[in-house]
Design a protein around this motif. Structure first.
Motif, mmCIF file in Angstrom:
data_model
loop_
_atom_site.group_PDB
_atom_site.id
_atom_site.type_symbol
_atom_site.label_atom_id
_atom_site.label_comp_id
_atom_site.label_asym_id
_atom_site.label_seq_id
_atom_site.Cartn_x
_atom_site.Cartn_y
_atom_site.Cartn_z
ATOM 1 N N GLY A 181 17.264 23.061 18.278
ATOM 2 C CA GLY A 181 18.173 21.918 18.415
ATOM 3 C C GLY A 181 17.430 20.653 18.806
ATOM 4 N N LEU A 182 16.508 20.772 19.745
ATOM 5 C CA LEU A 182 15.713 19.618 20.162
ATOM 6 C C LEU A 182 14.846 19.109 19.019
ATOM 7 N N ASP A 183 14.196 20.032 18.315
ATOM 8 C CA ASP A 183 13.348 19.637 17.179
ATOM 9 C C ASP A 183 14.163 18.902 16.118
ATOM 10 N N ASP A 184 15.365 19.398 15.854
ATOM 11 C CA ASP A 184 16.230 18.763 14.865
ATOM 12 C C ASP A 184 16.600 17.346 15.299
ATOM 13 N N MET A 185 16.971 17.191 16.559
ATOM 14 C CA MET A 185 17.318 15.866 17.073
ATOM 15 C C MET A 185 16.126 14.921 16.997
ATOM 16 N N GLU A 186 14.934 15.425 17.317
ATOM 17 C CA GLU A 186 13.730 14.593 17.270
ATOM 18 C C GLU A 186 13.411 14.162 15.841
ATOM 19 N N ARG A 187 13.479 15.102 14.889
ATOM 20 C CA ARG A 187 13.210 14.747 13.493
ATOM 21 C C ARG A 187 14.215 13.717 12.983
ATOM 22 N N GLN A 188 15.477 13.911 13.324
ATOM 23 C CA GLN A 188 16.507 12.951 12.901
ATOM 24 C C GLN A 188 16.234 11.570 13.476
ATOM 25 N N HIS A 189 15.901 11.541 14.757
ATOM 26 C CA HIS A 189 15.645 10.258 15.417
ATOM 27 C C HIS A 189 14.442 9.561 14.786
ATOM 28 N N LEU A 190 13.370 10.309 14.515
ATOM 29 C CA LEU A 190 12.190 9.726 13.869
ATOM 30 C C LEU A 190 12.527 9.227 12.462
ATOM 31 N N TYR A 191 13.321 9.982 11.735
ATOM 32 C CA TYR A 191 13.699 9.615 10.372
ATOM 33 C C TYR A 191 14.454 8.286 10.363
ATOM 34 N N PHE A 192 15.472 8.188 11.201
ATOM 35 C CA PHE A 192 16.267 6.960 11.199
ATOM 36 C C PHE A 192 15.510 5.790 11.825
ATOM 37 N N ARG A 193 14.661 6.068 12.790
ATOM 38 C CA ARG A 193 13.844 5.000 13.368
ATOM 39 C C ARG A 193 12.883 4.454 12.319
ATOM 40 N N GLY A 194 12.382 5.348 11.450
ATOM 41 C CA GLY A 194 11.504 4.905 10.367
ATOM 42 C C GLY A 194 12.215 3.951 9.435
ATOM 43 N N HIS A 195 13.460 4.248 9.130
ATOM 44 C CA HIS A 195 14.237 3.339 8.278
ATOM 45 C C HIS A 195 14.420 1.984 8.961
ATOM 46 N N THR A 196 14.768 2.022 10.231
ATOM 47 C CA THR A 196 14.973 0.782 10.984
ATOM 48 C C THR A 196 13.695 -0.050 11.010
ATOM 49 N N ASP A 197 12.576 0.596 11.300
ATOM 50 C CA ASP A 197 11.295 -0.116 11.348
ATOM 51 C C ASP A 197 10.899 -0.658 9.977
ATOM 52 N N ALA A 198 11.174 0.110 8.919
ATOM 53 C CA ALA A 198 10.832 -0.346 7.571
ATOM 54 C C ALA A 198 11.618 -1.603 7.207
ATOM 55 N N ILE A 199 12.899 -1.607 7.531
ATOM 56 C CA ILE A 199 13.716 -2.789 7.232
ATOM 57 C C ILE A 199 13.210 -3.991 8.028
ATOM 58 N N SER A 200 12.902 -3.773 9.305
ATOM 59 C CA SER A 200 12.373 -4.867 10.131
ATOM 60 C C SER A 200 11.062 -5.395 9.569
ATOM 61 N N TYR A 201 10.199 -4.501 9.118
ATOM 62 C CA TYR A 201 8.914 -4.907 8.568
ATOM 63 C C TYR A 201 9.109 -5.696 7.273
ATOM 64 N N LEU A 202 10.012 -5.248 6.424
ATOM 65 C CA LEU A 202 10.271 -5.960 5.156
ATOM 66 C C LEU A 202 10.857 -7.349 5.431
ATOM 67 N N LYS A 203 11.700 -7.466 6.433
ATOM 68 C CA LYS A 203 12.234 -8.780 6.811
ATOM 69 C C LYS A 203 11.125 -9.681 7.315
ATOM 70 N N MET A 204 10.255 -9.112 8.169
ATOM 71 C CA MET A 204 9.147 -9.881 8.724
ATOM 72 C C MET A 204 8.214 -10.348 7.615
ATOM 73 N N ALA A 205 8.030 -9.521 6.592
ATOM 74 C CA ALA A 205 7.147 -9.872 5.473
ATOM 75 C C ALA A 205 7.831 -10.807 4.478
ATOM 76 N N GLY A 206 9.118 -11.095 4.700
ATOM 77 C CA GLY A 206 9.851 -11.997 3.819
ATOM 78 C C GLY A 206 10.319 -11.358 2.530
ATOM 79 N N ILE A 207 10.309 -10.055 2.464
ATOM 80 C CA ILE A 207 10.742 -9.358 1.261
ATOM 81 C C ILE A 207 12.246 -9.196 1.239
ATOM 82 N N LEU A 208 12.837 -9.032 2.398
ATOM 83 C CA LEU A 208 14.300 -8.951 2.514
ATOM 84 C C LEU A 208 14.867 -10.205 3.142
#
Length: 107
Positions: A80-107
């Motif tokens: 259960g803990l591993d599942d929660m950690e993987r989910q959190h990392l997965y969605f955090r990756g999406h959040t960081d990717a969007i932030s990075y694309l905005k910072m780079a002026g792509i979005l």
């Protein structure tokens, strides 16, 4: 290229352990369910020290029926803990990717 340019790929390779640690700290602070699972896991390990010996040593260990049931519960909690950690990392990756694309002026 400006002096404040940061190659994200290189930063991730170099600092991944620190980034992951920060993300797990965020999960601890934001999820009572995650913290509760950790507490249950700690309580079981304290209640059944033979299980820690089983998981950490290479010596022979015999389990009672009760200890075996606790070991199964520990495995379920860990999954259960591993599942929660993987989910959190997965969605955090999406959040960081969007932030990075905005910072780079792509979005």
């Amino acid at each position: 290229m400006s002096n404040d340019y940061m190659d994200l790929g290189k930063r991730l390779k170099k600092d991944f352990a620190e980034i992951e640690n920060d993300i797990m700290g965020d999960l601890w602070e934001s999820s009572e369910g995650y913290a509760a699972l950790h507490r249950q896991l700690s309580e079981l390990k304290a209640q059944y020290p033979v299980i820690c010996k089983l998981l950490e040593d290479s010596s022979e260990v015999c389990l009672t029926v009760e200890e075996h049931a606790a070991l199964k519960q520990i495995a379920q909690l860990r999954f259960g803990l591993d599942d929660m950690e993987r989910q959190h990392l997965y969605f955090r990756g999406h959040t960081d990717a969007i932030s990075y694309l905005k910072m780079a002026g792509i979005l």
